[in-house]
Design a protein around this motif. Sequence first.
Motif, PDB file in Angstrom:
ATOM      1  N   LEU A 106       0.833  -1.209   0.000  1.00 49.22           N
ATOM      2  CA  LEU A 106       0.000   0.000   0.000  1.00 49.22           C
ATOM      3  C   LEU A 106       0.866   1.258   0.000  1.00 49.22           C
ATOM      4  CD1 LEU A 106      -2.763  -1.142   2.502  1.00 49.22           C
ATOM      5  CD2 LEU A 106      -3.047  -0.735   0.053  1.00 49.22           C
ATOM      6  N   ALA A 107       1.967   1.223   0.764  1.00 53.30           N
ATOM      7  CA  ALA A 107       2.881   2.364   0.773  1.00 53.30           C
ATOM      8  C   ALA A 107       3.451   2.594  -0.627  1.00 53.30           C
ATOM      9  CB  ALA A 107       4.001   2.134   1.776  1.00 53.30           C
ATOM     10  N   SER A 108       3.820   1.501  -1.296  1.00 53.30           N
ATOM     11  CA  SER A 108       4.330   1.605  -2.671  1.00 53.30           C
ATOM     12  C   SER A 108       3.258   2.172  -3.592  1.00 53.30           C
ATOM     13  CB  SER A 108       4.775   0.229  -3.174  1.00 53.30           C
ATOM     14  OG  SER A 108       5.765  -0.328  -2.333  1.00 53.30           O
ATOM     15  N   TYR A 109       2.026   1.717  -3.429  1.00 54.45           N
ATOM     16  CA  TYR A 109       0.909   2.206  -4.245  1.00 54.45           C
ATOM     17  C   TYR A 109       0.695   3.702  -4.057  1.00 54.45           C
ATOM     18  CZ  TYR A 109      -4.057   3.307  -4.977  1.00 54.45           C
ATOM     19  OH  TYR A 109      -5.247   3.914  -5.317  1.00 54.45           O
ATOM     20  N   PHE A 110       0.706   4.162  -2.796  1.00 54.53           N
ATOM     21  CA  PHE A 110       0.506   5.592  -2.516  1.00 54.53           C
ATOM     22  C   PHE A 110       1.592   6.432  -3.196  1.00 54.53           C
ATOM     23  CE2 PHE A 110      -1.406   4.370   1.862  1.00 54.53           C
ATOM     24  CZ  PHE A 110      -2.578   3.970   1.243  1.00 54.53           C
ATOM     25  N   ILE A 111       2.839   5.945  -3.149  1.00 54.12           N
ATOM     26  CA  ILE A 111       3.964   6.695  -3.713  1.00 54.12           C
ATOM     27  C   ILE A 111       3.904   6.703  -5.240  1.00 54.12           C
ATOM     28  CG2 ILE A 111       6.481   6.725  -3.989  1.00 54.12           C
ATOM     29  CD1 ILE A 111       6.605   5.496  -1.135  1.00 54.12           C
ATOM     30  N   VAL A 112       3.709   5.532  -5.832  1.00 55.19           N
ATOM     31  CA  VAL A 112       3.748   5.405  -7.291  1.00 55.19           C
ATOM     32  C   VAL A 112       2.561   6.116  -7.950  1.00 55.19           C
ATOM     33  CG1 VAL A 112       3.652   3.773  -9.216  1.00 55.19           C
ATOM     34  CG2 VAL A 112       5.065   3.261  -7.204  1.00 55.19           C
ATOM     35  N   GLU A 113       1.367   5.886  -7.422  1.00 55.19           N
ATOM     36  CA  GLU A 113       0.158   6.438  -8.046  1.00 55.19           C
ATOM     37  C   GLU A 113      -0.209   7.820  -7.511  1.00 55.19           C
ATOM     38  OE1 GLU A 113      -1.500   5.083 -10.563  1.00 55.19           O
ATOM     39  OE2 GLU A 113      -0.066   3.432 -10.630  1.00 55.19           O
ATOM     40  N   GLU A 114       0.476   8.262  -6.450  1.00 56.45           N
ATOM     41  CA  GLU A 114       0.145   9.545  -5.804  1.00 56.45           C
ATOM     42  C   GLU A 114      -1.350   9.605  -5.486  1.00 56.45           C
ATOM     43  OE1 GLU A 114       1.610  12.764  -8.142  1.00 56.45           O
ATOM     44  OE2 GLU A 114       3.677  12.092  -8.056  1.00 56.45           O
ATOM     45  N   SER A 115      -1.855   8.521  -4.925  1.00 58.06           N
ATOM     46  CA  SER A 115      -3.271   8.405  -4.593  1.00 58.06           C
ATOM     47  C   SER A 115      -3.421   7.488  -3.398  1.00 58.06           C
ATOM     48  CB  SER A 115      -4.049   7.833  -5.786  1.00 58.06           C
ATOM     49  OG  SER A 115      -5.376   7.508  -5.421  1.00 58.06           O
ATOM     50  N   ASN A 116      -4.468   7.699  -2.612  1.00 60.22           N
ATOM     51  CA  ASN A 116      -4.746   6.789  -1.500  1.00 60.22           C
ATOM     52  C   ASN A 116      -6.170   6.257  -1.567  1.00 60.22           C
ATOM     53  OD1 ASN A 116      -6.180   9.051  -0.837  1.00 60.22           O
ATOM     54  ND2 ASN A 116      -5.301   9.329   1.194  1.00 60.22           N
ATOM     55  N   VAL A 117      -6.733   6.212  -2.779  1.00 56.62           N
ATOM     56  CA  VAL A 117      -8.091   5.709  -2.969  1.00 56.62           C
ATOM     57  C   VAL A 117      -8.058   4.180  -2.987  1.00 56.62           C
ATOM     58  CG1 VAL A 117     -10.132   5.735  -4.443  1.00 56.62           C
ATOM     59  CG2 VAL A 117      -8.681   7.775  -4.271  1.00 56.62           C
ATOM     60  N   ALA A 118      -8.678   3.554  -1.995  1.00 59.89           N
ATOM     61  CA  ALA A 118      -8.611   2.093  -1.866  1.00 59.89           C
ATOM     62  C   ALA A 118      -9.201   1.373  -3.074  1.00 59.89           C
ATOM     63  CB  ALA A 118      -9.331   1.657  -0.588  1.00 59.89           C
ATOM     64  N   GLN A 119     -10.224   1.978  -3.698  1.00 56.98           N
ATOM     65  CA  GLN A 119     -10.879   1.320  -4.835  1.00 56.98           C
ATOM     66  C   GLN A 119      -9.949   1.152  -6.034  1.00 56.98           C
ATOM     67  OE1 GLN A 119     -14.325   3.961  -5.123  1.00 56.98           O
ATOM     68  NE2 GLN A 119     -15.650   2.211  -4.773  1.00 56.98           N
ATOM     69  N   HIS A 120      -8.882   1.974  -6.104  1.00 56.64           N
ATOM     70  CA  HIS A 120      -7.975   1.899  -7.238  1.00 56.64           C
ATOM     71  C   HIS A 120      -6.788   0.972  -6.987  1.00 56.64           C
ATOM     72  CE1 HIS A 120      -9.412   6.227  -8.484  1.00 56.64           C
ATOM     73  NE2 HIS A 120     -10.377   5.319  -8.508  1.00 56.64           N
ATOM     74  N   TYR A 121      -6.653   0.472  -5.771  1.00 56.10           N
ATOM     75  CA  TYR A 121      -5.496  -0.371  -5.451  1.00 56.10           C
ATOM     76  C   TYR A 121      -5.447  -1.657  -6.276  1.00 56.10           C
ATOM     77  CZ  TYR A 121      -2.490  -3.667  -3.051  1.00 56.10           C
ATOM     78  OH  TYR A 121      -1.543  -4.616  -2.776  1.00 56.10           O
ATOM     79  N   PRO A 122      -6.565  -2.390  -6.489  1.00 58.84           N
ATOM     80  CA  PRO A 122      -6.479  -3.623  -7.280  1.00 58.84           C
ATOM     81  C   PRO A 122      -5.929  -3.403  -8.688  1.00 58.84           C
ATOM     82  CG  PRO A 122      -8.550  -3.549  -6.069  1.00 58.84           C
ATOM     83  CD  PRO A 122      -7.914  -2.200  -5.924  1.00 58.84           C
ATOM     84  N   ASP A 123      -6.212  -2.236  -9.286  1.00 56.68           N
ATOM     85  CA  ASP A 123      -5.682  -1.954 -10.624  1.00 56.68           C
ATOM     86  C   ASP A 123      -4.170  -1.787 -10.585  1.00 56.68           C
ATOM     87  OD1 ASP A 123      -8.121  -1.962 -12.086  1.00 56.68           O
ATOM     88  OD2 ASP A 123      -8.610  -0.026 -11.224  1.00 56.68           O
ATOM     89  N   TYR A 124      -3.668  -1.117  -9.529  1.00 56.64           N
ATOM     90  CA  TYR A 124      -2.216  -0.980  -9.369  1.00 56.64           C
ATOM     91  C   TYR A 124      -1.595  -2.362  -9.161  1.00 56.64           C
ATOM     92  CZ  TYR A 124       2.096  -0.495  -6.698  1.00 56.64           C
ATOM     93  OH  TYR A 124       3.372  -0.638  -6.232  1.00 56.64           O
ATOM     94  N   ALA A 125      -2.213  -3.154  -8.299  1.00 56.81           N
ATOM     95  CA  ALA A 125      -1.652  -4.466  -7.952  1.00 56.81           C
ATOM     96  C   ALA A 125      -1.632  -5.414  -9.154  1.00 56.81           C
ATOM     97  CB  ALA A 125      -2.460  -5.087  -6.811  1.00 56.81           C
ATOM     98  N   TYR A 126      -2.530  -5.225 -10.098  1.00 56.85           N
ATOM     99  CA  TYR A 126      -2.627  -6.106 -11.263  1.00 56.85           C
ATOM    100  C   TYR A 126      -1.356  -6.103 -12.102  1.00 56.85           C
ATOM    101  CZ  TYR A 126      -4.282  -7.955 -15.749  1.00 56.85           C
ATOM    102  OH  TYR A 126      -4.425  -8.684 -16.896  1.00 56.85           O
ATOM    103  N   ASN A 127      -0.703  -4.938 -12.213  1.00 57.45           N
ATOM    104  CA  ASN A 127       0.468  -4.881 -13.105  1.00 57.45           C
ATOM    105  C   ASN A 127       1.733  -4.365 -12.426  1.00 57.45           C
ATOM    106  OD1 ASN A 127      -0.131  -2.178 -12.911  1.00 57.45           O
ATOM    107  ND2 ASN A 127      -1.048  -2.034 -14.968  1.00 57.45           N
ATOM    108  N   HIS A 128       1.803  -4.515 -11.073  1.00 56.48           N
ATOM    109  CA  HIS A 128       3.024  -4.165 -10.350  1.00 56.48           C
ATOM    110  C   HIS A 128       3.451  -5.335  -9.462  1.00 56.48           C
ATOM    111  CE1 HIS A 128       1.880  -0.050 -11.467  1.00 56.48           C
ATOM    112  NE2 HIS A 128       3.129   0.275 -11.247  1.00 56.48           N
TER     113      HIS A 128
END
Length: 421
Positions: free
Chosen positions: A124-146
Motif C-alpha cells: 500500500l505504501a508503494s501504491y501511494f507513492i507510485v500512483e500519488e493516490s490513496n483511494v482504496a478502490q484503485h489499489y487492485p488496478d495498481y496491484a494487477y500490473n506491479h
Amino acid sequence: MYLKSRVKIPDVHGKLIRLRRGDITYIKYEYDRYYNPEKKYTYPQRATIGKVCADDDTMMIPNEAFLKYFPDAVLSDMEDRTERSSCLRVGTYAAIHKIVSNYSLDKMLGQFFSKRDMALLLDLASYFIVEESNVAQHYPDYAYNHPLYSSGMKIYSDASVSDFFKSITKDKSTGFLNEWNAKRNRRERIYISYDSTNKNCQAGEIELAEFGHAKADIGSAIINYSVGYDLKNKEPLFYEAYPGSINDVSQLRAMLGRITGYGYKKIGFILDRGYFSRGNIRYLDECGYSFVIMAKGTSSFISDLILENKGTFENKRSCDMNAYGVYGKTVQKTLFEGDEKKRYIHIYHSISKDADERESFENALRERTALLMSHQNETVEFGSAYEKYFYLHYDKDGVFLYPEEKTTVTEREISLCGYFV
C-alpha cells in the motif's frame, strides 16, 4: 472489488464524470449534493462505480458500488482476466525495495504486524507513492500490473484494504515510530523541519474530527496532521494526527515533548510562520533549542522593521544571495517587549516576488473598487476586507454613495511587496 462483467455506461445526464489516472479512466457517479448554508455553495457527493473498457469507451467494468446505484442494470459476462498482468512494471518496485532493504523496514514492521499485514502495508505504501493516490478502490488496478510484497503476489480487494486500515491500532503506530527513532544517531546535530496541515473530514464518528481553522474551509470538521523531518539526513522522523480544534501554537509544545522523549538533544528547528508567536519563541528558548522561523509579515513589528531597512540593501551586490534570486540583510533586535535577548533577524527582498505580489494586490484592489461602485445608491453593508482599504460613504438614510481609497494604507502595503523575514 471490480466485477467480471461489462455494462453500458449509464445515460444519466449531469450525474457522471470521467476521471483519468494514468492509463485508466474511472467513472464517478454523483449520488447526492450537500448544501453549505454558511458558504451558500453546493458540494457534489460522488462515488466511483467502475472504469471505462480499454477497447470501447461506451462500456465500463463495474464495481460493487455500481450495483448499489443501478440495481436493475443488465450485466454482460466477459472472459476472466488472468490473475496478474503478463507485463509487470518493476522499476519503481526495485527502487522502493532498495530503500526497504537498506533501512530494514520489513524487519522493523515485522515486530508489530503479522507477515501478511506487513507485506500488505509495504504494498500500500508503494501504491501511494507510485500512483500519488490513496483511494482504496484503485489499489487492485495498481496491484494487477506491479510486483507485490504479498505472498504469491495476491491482489487484495478494496474491502480487504479497508479492513486492514481499521486493524492498525495506535499502539502499533507508536511502537513503529519509537523503534524507527531508536535507530537514529542522537549524538550528531540535526535540524528538524516541522509543519502541519489539515484535512476536511465528512465522515462521521471520527474522534479526531473537530471544527477548527481549515486551510480550505468547506464547512466540515477537520483533522490536523503534522510531520517532523530531519533536513540534514533527508529522513522523516515522526508524524502526528491530532484534533482539528488544536492550533499550530498549542501543538508545538506537545511536539517538543515528544522529541525529548525520543532522546534527541542537539536539535535545531525550522518552522513555518504558523508557529510564530511570543509564547512559542519563549518556550523554545526555555528548552535551549535554536530555531529558524518564518515571521508573519502581517505583524506590525515585522512590517515596521522592513520599512525601517527598506532601501539599504536591495541594490547592493554584497547583499546578493546569489543562487536564491534574493537580496538579504541581517539585523539584531529584540522581537517583542520583554524579550531577554537580541535575535538575528534576516530581511529578504525578491524582485520577482515583488512584481507578483504587487500585481496581485492591485488587481484585487481594482476588483473591490468595481464591486463597490456596482452597489452605488443601494442600502448595503460591506465587510472588514473593504473597510480596511476604503472609506465607505453613506447618506443619512444608510444608502451607499461612493468609496474613497485609504491611500496611506494601500501605499504602505505596496511598499511591503516582495519582502519576507
